[in-house]
Scaffold this motif. Structure first.
Motif, PDB file in Angstrom:
ATOM      1  N   ALA A   1       0.801  -1.219   0.000  1.00 58.99           N
ATOM      2  CA  ALA A   1       0.000   0.000   0.000  1.00 58.99           C
ATOM      3  C   ALA A   1       0.829   1.262   0.000  1.00 58.99           C
ATOM      4  O   ALA A   1       0.282   2.353  -0.016  1.00 58.99           O
ATOM      5  CB  ALA A   1      -0.917   0.012   1.231  1.00 58.99           C
ATOM      6  N   VAL A   2       2.157   1.156   0.001  1.00 57.81           N
ATOM      7  CA  VAL A   2       2.988   2.359   0.018  1.00 57.81           C
ATOM      8  C   VAL A   2       2.671   3.230  -1.185  1.00 57.81           C
ATOM      9  O   VAL A   2       2.486   4.422  -1.062  1.00 57.81           O
ATOM     10  CB  VAL A   2       4.492   1.998   0.023  1.00 57.81           C
ATOM     11  N   ALA A   3       2.646   2.628  -2.362  1.00 60.31           N
ATOM     12  CA  ALA A   3       2.370   3.367  -3.589  1.00 60.31           C
ATOM     13  C   ALA A   3       2.133   2.367  -4.704  1.00 60.31           C
ATOM     14  O   ALA A   3       2.463   1.199  -4.580  1.00 60.31           O
ATOM     15  CB  ALA A   3       3.564   4.270  -3.949  1.00 60.31           C
ATOM     16  N   ALA A   4       1.554   2.847  -5.796  1.00 62.29           N
ATOM     17  CA  ALA A   4       1.321   1.961  -6.931  1.00 62.29           C
ATOM     18  C   ALA A   4       2.627   1.382  -7.440  1.00 62.29           C
ATOM     19  O   ALA A   4       2.714   0.216  -7.797  1.00 62.29           O
ATOM     20  CB  ALA A   4       0.615   2.728  -8.040  1.00 62.29           C
ATOM     21  N   LEU A   5       3.687   2.196  -7.476  1.00 68.73           N
ATOM     22  CA  LEU A   5       4.965   1.729  -7.995  1.00 68.73           C
ATOM     23  C   LEU A   5       5.625   0.755  -7.043  1.00 68.73           C
ATOM     24  O   LEU A   5       6.314  -0.161  -7.474  1.00 68.73           O
ATOM     25  CB  LEU A   5       5.891   2.924  -8.255  1.00 68.73           C
ATOM     26  N   ALA A   6       5.427   0.917  -5.733  1.00 63.35           N
ATOM     27  CA  ALA A   6       5.999  -0.024  -4.779  1.00 63.35           C
ATOM     28  C   ALA A   6       5.452  -1.418  -5.015  1.00 63.35           C
ATOM     29  O   ALA A   6       6.152  -2.412  -4.862  1.00 63.35           O
ATOM     30  CB  ALA A   6       5.711   0.420  -3.354  1.00 63.35           C
ATOM     31  N   ALA A   7       4.200  -1.509  -5.398  1.00 62.71           N
ATOM     32  CA  ALA A   7       3.604  -2.812  -5.669  1.00 62.71           C
ATOM     33  C   ALA A   7       4.297  -3.495  -6.833  1.00 62.71           C
ATOM     34  O   ALA A   7       4.411  -4.724  -6.870  1.00 62.71           O
ATOM     35  CB  ALA A   7       2.118  -2.653  -5.971  1.00 62.71           C
TER      36      ALA A   7
ATOM     37  N   THR B   1      -3.001  10.456  -4.800  1.00 60.70           N
ATOM     38  CA  THR B   1      -3.245  11.888  -4.969  1.00 60.70           C
ATOM     39  C   THR B   1      -2.897  12.585  -3.661  1.00 60.70           C
ATOM     40  O   THR B   1      -3.398  12.195  -2.595  1.00 60.70           O
ATOM     41  CB  THR B   1      -4.730  12.149  -5.304  1.00 60.70           C
ATOM     42  N   PRO B   2      -2.037  13.629  -3.696  1.00 57.06           N
ATOM     43  CA  PRO B   2      -1.627  14.275  -2.454  1.00 57.06           C
ATOM     44  C   PRO B   2      -2.666  15.261  -1.945  1.00 57.06           C
ATOM     45  O   PRO B   2      -3.411  15.854  -2.723  1.00 57.06           O
ATOM     46  CB  PRO B   2      -0.343  15.005  -2.859  1.00 57.06           C
ATOM     47  N   ALA B   3      -2.701  15.417  -0.627  1.00 57.64           N
ATOM     48  CA  ALA B   3      -3.567  16.438  -0.040  1.00 57.64           C
ATOM     49  C   ALA B   3      -3.032  17.825  -0.352  1.00 57.64           C
ATOM     50  O   ALA B   3      -3.797  18.784  -0.469  1.00 57.64           O
ATOM     51  CB  ALA B   3      -3.668  16.228   1.469  1.00 57.64           C
ATOM     52  N   GLU B   4      -1.716  17.938  -0.502  1.00 55.28           N
ATOM     53  CA  GLU B   4      -1.073  19.212  -0.798  1.00 55.28           C
ATOM     54  C   GLU B   4      -0.650  19.233  -2.268  1.00 55.28           C
ATOM     55  O   GLU B   4       0.121  18.388  -2.706  1.00 55.28           O
ATOM     56  CB  GLU B   4       0.154  19.422   0.098  1.00 55.28           C
ATOM     57  N   GLU B   5      -1.134  20.203  -3.025  1.00 56.49           N
ATOM     58  CA  GLU B   5      -0.835  20.274  -4.455  1.00 56.49           C
ATOM     59  C   GLU B   5       0.656  20.391  -4.716  1.00 56.49           C
ATOM     60  O   GLU B   5       1.166  19.886  -5.720  1.00 56.49           O
ATOM     61  CB  GLU B   5      -1.572  21.453  -5.083  1.00 56.49           C
TER      62      GLU B   5
ATOM     63  N   SER C   1       3.451  11.821  -8.476  1.00 54.48           N
ATOM     64  CA  SER C   1       3.457  11.391  -9.873  1.00 54.48           C
ATOM     65  C   SER C   1       4.554  10.354 -10.110  1.00 54.48           C
ATOM     66  O   SER C   1       4.358   9.393 -10.859  1.00 54.48           O
ATOM     67  CB  SER C   1       3.637  12.590 -10.814  1.00 54.48           C
ATOM     68  N   LEU C   2       5.718  10.520  -9.438  1.00 46.50           N
ATOM     69  CA  LEU C   2       6.764   9.513  -9.560  1.00 46.50           C
ATOM     70  C   LEU C   2       6.407   8.253  -8.789  1.00 46.50           C
ATOM     71  O   LEU C   2       6.716   7.146  -9.229  1.00 46.50           O
ATOM     72  CB  LEU C   2       8.114  10.076  -9.098  1.00 46.50           C
ATOM     73  N   LEU C   3       5.757   8.398  -7.639  1.00 47.65           N
ATOM     74  CA  LEU C   3       5.268   7.222  -6.927  1.00 47.65           C
ATOM     75  C   LEU C   3       4.334   6.409  -7.807  1.00 47.65           C
ATOM     76  O   LEU C   3       4.325   5.172  -7.775  1.00 47.65           O
ATOM     77  CB  LEU C   3       4.524   7.645  -5.662  1.00 47.65           C
ATOM     78  N   ASN C   4       3.553   7.104  -8.618  1.00 43.81           N
ATOM     79  CA  ASN C   4       2.622   6.445  -9.529  1.00 43.81           C
ATOM     80  C   ASN C   4       3.303   5.919 -10.782  1.00 43.81           C
ATOM     81  O   ASN C   4       2.670   5.270 -11.618  1.00 43.81           O
ATOM     82  CB  ASN C   4       1.507   7.407  -9.928  1.00 43.81           C
ATOM     83  N   GLY C   5       4.611   6.220 -10.940  1.00 43.64           N
ATOM     84  CA  GLY C   5       5.346   5.753 -12.106  1.00 43.64           C
ATOM     85  C   GLY C   5       5.093   6.551 -13.362  1.00 43.64           C
ATOM     86  O   GLY C   5       5.433   6.118 -14.459  1.00 43.64           O
TER      87      GLY C   5
ATOM     88  N   THR D   1      -1.517  11.312   1.335  1.00 42.12           N
ATOM     89  CA  THR D   1      -2.144  11.038   0.042  1.00 42.12           C
ATOM     90  C   THR D   1      -3.359  10.143   0.235  1.00 42.12           C
ATOM     91  O   THR D   1      -3.523   9.498   1.270  1.00 42.12           O
ATOM     92  CB  THR D   1      -1.171  10.331  -0.925  1.00 42.12           C
ATOM     93  N   THR D   2      -4.178  10.113  -0.795  1.00 41.73           N
ATOM     94  CA  THR D   2      -5.260   9.137  -0.869  1.00 41.73           C
ATOM     95  C   THR D   2      -5.084   8.348  -2.152  1.00 41.73           C
ATOM     96  O   THR D   2      -4.547   8.854  -3.136  1.00 41.73           O
ATOM     97  CB  THR D   2      -6.638   9.821  -0.864  1.00 41.73           C
ATOM     98  N   GLY D   3      -5.527   7.098  -2.135  1.00 46.94           N
ATOM     99  CA  GLY D   3      -5.377   6.252  -3.310  1.00 46.94           C
ATOM    100  C   GLY D   3      -6.310   5.068  -3.254  1.00 46.94           C
ATOM    101  O   GLY D   3      -7.152   4.964  -2.353  1.00 46.94           O
ATOM    102  N   PRO D   4      -6.183   4.146  -4.213  1.00 50.04           N
ATOM    103  CA  PRO D   4      -7.083   2.991  -4.290  1.00 50.04           C
ATOM    104  C   PRO D   4      -7.082   2.134  -3.033  1.00 50.04           C
ATOM    105  O   PRO D   4      -8.080   1.488  -2.711  1.00 50.04           O
ATOM    106  CB  PRO D   4      -6.553   2.212  -5.497  1.00 50.04           C
ATOM    107  N   THR D   5      -5.948   2.108  -2.317  1.00 47.31           N
ATOM    108  CA  THR D   5      -5.867   1.283  -1.116  1.00 47.31           C
ATOM    109  C   THR D   5      -6.141   2.076   0.156  1.00 47.31           C
ATOM    110  O   THR D   5      -6.042   1.533   1.258  1.00 47.31           O
ATOM    111  CB  THR D   5      -4.475   0.636  -1.006  1.00 47.31           C
ATOM    112  N   GLY D   6      -6.489   3.372   0.018  1.00 39.16           N
ATOM    113  CA  GLY D   6      -6.757   4.193   1.191  1.00 39.16           C
ATOM    114  C   GLY D   6      -5.704   5.262   1.377  1.00 39.16           C
ATOM    115  O   GLY D   6      -4.863   5.494   0.508  1.00 39.16           O
ATOM    116  N   PRO D   7      -5.701   5.939   2.532  1.00 42.15           N
ATOM    117  CA  PRO D   7      -4.751   7.019   2.780  1.00 42.15           C
ATOM    118  C   PRO D   7      -3.354   6.494   3.074  1.00 42.15           C
ATOM    119  O   PRO D   7      -3.183   5.381   3.583  1.00 42.15           O
ATOM    120  CB  PRO D   7      -5.339   7.734   3.996  1.00 42.15           C
TER     121      PRO D   7
END
Length: 252
Positions: A13-19, A100-104, A111-115, A172-178
């Motif tokens: 759940a760290v990030a999409a790219l970590a998976a 998606t980050p809470a802070e813009e 974006s890099l976490l998401n690859g 951040t928030t994402g598919p697996t939660g915050p």
């Protein structure tokens, strides 16, 4: 469940790219991999602000000064023959949904976490790298993204600003939660390509630190991103310098 396995499972759940890293180096299936399929997307890159101290674009291969196609990136990305002692395998592009980050101001980091660094790439290619010992940790992910000269410079400029703005952490928030990231700190970059930076994100999972390290190198209009994570403790993981310099050389 062992402590090591538990940390690895939770770190999905760290990030999409970590998976993606887990898919190649998780303890339950260290040899798992999938076919790599370079993805493409079009966008108009934002103008870049010059960064003092950056070097001139590479003068070798003129192709590095334009946006490479998906096929060209697929040929330019590291292969096993380019890095003695390492094995390069396929890796799927990350899924469309991500964090998606809470802070813009922290969006360039997620974006890099998401690859998928921003401005969005016109083409991309992804690979997974492991040491000669299949049990070696950590594995390293590398992806090349084509942005055009201005867009490639913008990627690094936005990341530099985000490392400073988000140094005290963000959520951040994402598919697996915050998710919570405790801190962001700059690391010494490897001297390669035309410009580069490195930084560590430290994620927080139930009080445990999970360090994530990124090295980002620009070679002309192409951005090479190296990523690794320590899923078993707080020590900062390292991306081998030989991988970064070999990739930069292959893009010249």
């Amino acid at each position: 469940m062992t402590r090591r396995t538990e940390r690895t499972a939770r770190a999905v759940a760290v990030a999409a790219l970590a998976a993606v890293v887990l898919a190649a180096c998780g303890p339950d299936d260290p040899k798992r991999s999938t076919d790599a399929r370079p993805s493409t997307s079009a966008t108009a890159p934002a103008p870049a602000t010059p960064v003092p101290g950056t070097s001139a674009p590479a003068a070798g291969n003129p192709g590095t000064q334009r946006s490479l196609t998906a096929a060209e990136l697929d040929r330019a990305i590291l292969a096993t023959a380019d890095v003695p002692g390492y094995t390069v395998g396929p890796m799927d592009p990350p899924p469309a949904q991500g964090e998606t980050p809470a802070e813009e101001a922290c969006a360039p980091l997620t974006s890099l976490l998401n690859g998928k660094p921003e401005p969005a790439a016109q083409a991309s290619a992804y690979r997974q790298i492991a040491g000669a010992n299949p049990e070696s940790r950590p594995a390293v992910s590398v992806f090349l993204t084509a942005h055009g000269d201005q867009g490639a410079a913008t990627v690094l400029n936005r990341l530099r600003a985000a490392v400073t703005a988000c140094r005290d952490g963000f959520t951040t928030t994402g598919p697996t939660g915050p998710s919570t990231y405790r801190s962001v700190r700059a690391l010494p970059p490897v001297k390669a390509g035309d410009d580069g930076l490195a930084y560590q994100l430290t994620a927080d999972f139930e009080g445990d630190p999970v360090p994530l390290v990124f090295h980002v190198v620009r070679a002309g209009a192409t951005v090479a991103t190296f990523y690794t994570a320590n899923l078993e403790g707080p020590k900062t993981p390292e991306v081998p310098v030989a991988l970064i310099t070999a990739q930069a050389a292959k893009l010249r």
